[in-house]
Design an enzyme around this catalytic site. Structure first.
Site, mmCIF file in Angstrom:
data_model
loop_
_atom_site.group_PDB
_atom_site.id
_atom_site.type_symbol
_atom_site.label_atom_id
_atom_site.label_comp_id
_atom_site.label_asym_id
_atom_site.label_seq_id
_atom_site.Cartn_x
_atom_site.Cartn_y
_atom_site.Cartn_z
ATOM 1 N N CYS A 185 -4.930 0.714 6.918
ATOM 2 C CA CYS A 185 -5.661 -0.526 7.202
ATOM 3 C C CYS A 185 -5.127 -1.182 8.473
ATOM 4 O O CYS A 185 -3.978 -0.987 8.873
ATOM 5 C CB CYS A 185 -5.576 -1.486 6.017
ATOM 6 S SG CYS A 185 -3.903 -2.066 5.653
ATOM 7 N N HIS A 222 0.833 -1.190 0.000
ATOM 8 C CA HIS A 222 0.000 0.000 0.000
ATOM 9 C C HIS A 222 0.881 1.258 0.000
ATOM 10 O O HIS A 222 2.100 1.187 0.118
ATOM 11 C CB HIS A 222 -0.926 -0.014 1.218
ATOM 12 C CG HIS A 222 -1.946 -1.109 1.165
ATOM 13 N ND1 HIS A 222 -2.894 -1.308 2.140
ATOM 14 C CD2 HIS A 222 -2.165 -2.088 0.240
ATOM 15 C CE1 HIS A 222 -3.660 -2.349 1.821
ATOM 16 N NE2 HIS A 222 -3.235 -2.836 0.674
ATOM 17 N N GLU A 234 1.439 3.627 2.139
ATOM 18 C CA GLU A 234 2.257 3.874 3.317
ATOM 19 C C GLU A 234 3.552 3.062 3.271
ATOM 20 O O GLU A 234 4.613 3.529 3.714
ATOM 21 C CB GLU A 234 1.486 3.504 4.591
ATOM 22 C CG GLU A 234 0.183 4.255 4.773
ATOM 23 C CD GLU A 234 -1.013 3.519 4.213
ATOM 24 O OE1 GLU A 234 -2.063 3.493 4.884
ATOM 25 O OE2 GLU A 234 -0.909 2.963 3.114
#
Length: 439
Positions: free
Chosen positions: A216, A143, A145
């Site tokens: 998440c 992702h 990040e």
């Protein structure tokens, strides 16, 4: 690696970094000083002009899914509360989030069924310094990040370029950068992989992560991003939009806060008539718009539809076909063309069973999904992948199954799909009741 000018903007003096913002983001403050325009162009925080297809150029009304990224209509999102009382939104926070949103836009249209997300890591010293940036390139890849952390922790030279290398399932040319990303992904997905890559790398720095969507907290194809930020030693996280996914829904923010991280969620409602608050509201809505269709995909309906194939009878199907015919005549029907793929041979296209074997193109799926949410009927043009009507029927049914849609008609290499939206666009019962039996 990006150009030397951009490396300077990120790694050295704050003045070039500020002017980089000014070049990328027209709304950035005018006082920021100096980096070359070529430095910005080399960084390429958006798709090149060759990759963008303007709807105005397509007189036929056909949108090419793998190139065109539609402008998401502005939507006012309900305001959400700030997550800590200790944090206040500053002008710099807004500008950094604007950059994160710009990065998310690079992956938009390529991430189905995931959302498009961007992330920027900023070290706060006498002046702010960008130490990492990234975006989510496609499902199954790290992702946003994580790409930003990979750069900040020294595993890649440039998180954005590393993410770019992972946008295609099979890259046009096997690059060292792409292989490095795959090797790092293998480590990241291994037991305690986040600690192996990021543990305490940034703990001695005052770093804020700016993420367009709440990190998440669940294990999917990759580990939870919230825990990766914690492992690295991030002190503060600014979130552009809270994730409504039932698997997250505030859980990522809670994980961060429980670990001692200050968390701030931008507000999309301008509660005060000031420029700074209006800027915050604007960028919060920009983050919301990035995931508008993703939110619809993962939001449960109040009343389950059941099987569309069971609910739609012959009269309703005939009404949909008639409406599509009228829209074709008017030039208003929304169409999506399967992207050209030169790896597909003519023999494959002539094979009636190829529609069952071909991989569903995620850019095509995302484009169709978005248009179905907005307009409810979409015409698929499949001549770039199948040359037999049987192949078109099989392939269109696979697409319909993936998107919970109904195949209302197959004509030659085209297929008409229908799916009702959350806010209905068409009154199918009324259309059917007015049908005279002629198409």
């Amino acid at each position: 690696m990006c150009s030397a000018a951009v490396a300077s903007a990120k790694k050295s003096s704050p003045a070039p970094m500020r002017f980089l913002y000014r070049l990328i983001l027209p709304t950035a403050v005018a006082a920021y000083s100096n980096v070359s325009r070529q430095g910005y162009l080399n960084r390429q925080y958006t798709r090149s002009n060759d990759d963008v297809v303007s709807p105005a150029l397509l007189s036929s009304g056909v949108f090419v899914a793998h190139n065109h990224h539609p402008v998401v209509s502005h939507r006012t999102i309900n305001s959400f509360l700030r997550s800590t009382a200790k944090c206040e939104v500053g002008t710099a926070d807004v500008e950094h989030m604007k950059l994160a949103a710009r990065l998310a836009g690079i992956g938009k249209g390529n991430t189905y069924p995931n959302p498009a997300v961007g992330c920027v890591l900023v070290r706060h010293q006498a002046e702010d310094e960008i130490v990492g940036s990234g975006f989510h390139p496609r499902a199954g890849m790290p992702h946003a990040e994580v790409f930003a952390l990979l750069e900040a922790c020294g595993h890649v030279d440039d998180g954005v370029e590393a993410a770019r290398s992972a946008m295609d399932d099979v890259p046009a040319s096997t690059s060292d950068e792409h292989q490095k990303v795959l090797d790092l992904l293998k480590i990241y997905k291994s037991e305690d992989g986040a600690s192996k890559l990021f543990k305490d790398h940034l703990i001695d720095s005052d770093i804020t992560a700016y993420v367009t969507l709440e990190p998440c907290c669940h294990v999917g194809q990759t580990p939870p991003c919230a825990l990766s930020l914690v492992a690295a030693g991030i002190k503060r996280v600014v979130v552009g939009f809270p994730d409504p996914n039932p698997r997250v829904a505030g859980g990522g923010i809670k994980v961060l806060q429980d670990s001692g991280v200050d968390v701030l969620v931008l507000s999309s409602a301008a509660t005060k008539d000031t420029d700074s608050v209006e800027e915050e509201s604007a960028v919060a809505n920009e983050c919301a718009n990035l995931v508008e269709h993703f939110v619809k995909r993962i939001s449960p309906r109040e009343e389950p539809l059941g099987s569309l194939d069971e609910l739609i009878n012959g009269k309703k199907r005939r009404a949909l076909r008639k409406l599509a015919g009228q829209q074709k005549t008017d030039g208003t029907i929304h169409q999506v063309e399967w992207p050209r793929d030169f790896s597909i041979s003519d023999e494959d296209k002539k094979d009636s069973d190829f529609g069952e074997r071909v991989n569903l193109n995620v850019r095509f799926l995302e484009k169709v999904d978005n248009l179905l949410w907005d307009h409810e009927i979409v015409l698929l043009r499949l001549n770039n992948v199948v040359h037999k009507k049987k192949g078109a029927k099989v392939l269109s049914q696979r697409v319909a199954n993936e998107l919970d849609a109904h195949v209302a008609q197959v004509l030659g290499h085209t297929a008409l799909l229908y799916r009702p939206g959350f806010d209905p666009v068409l009154d199918l019962d009324e259309l059917a009741s007015n049908d005279d039996g002629n198409e």
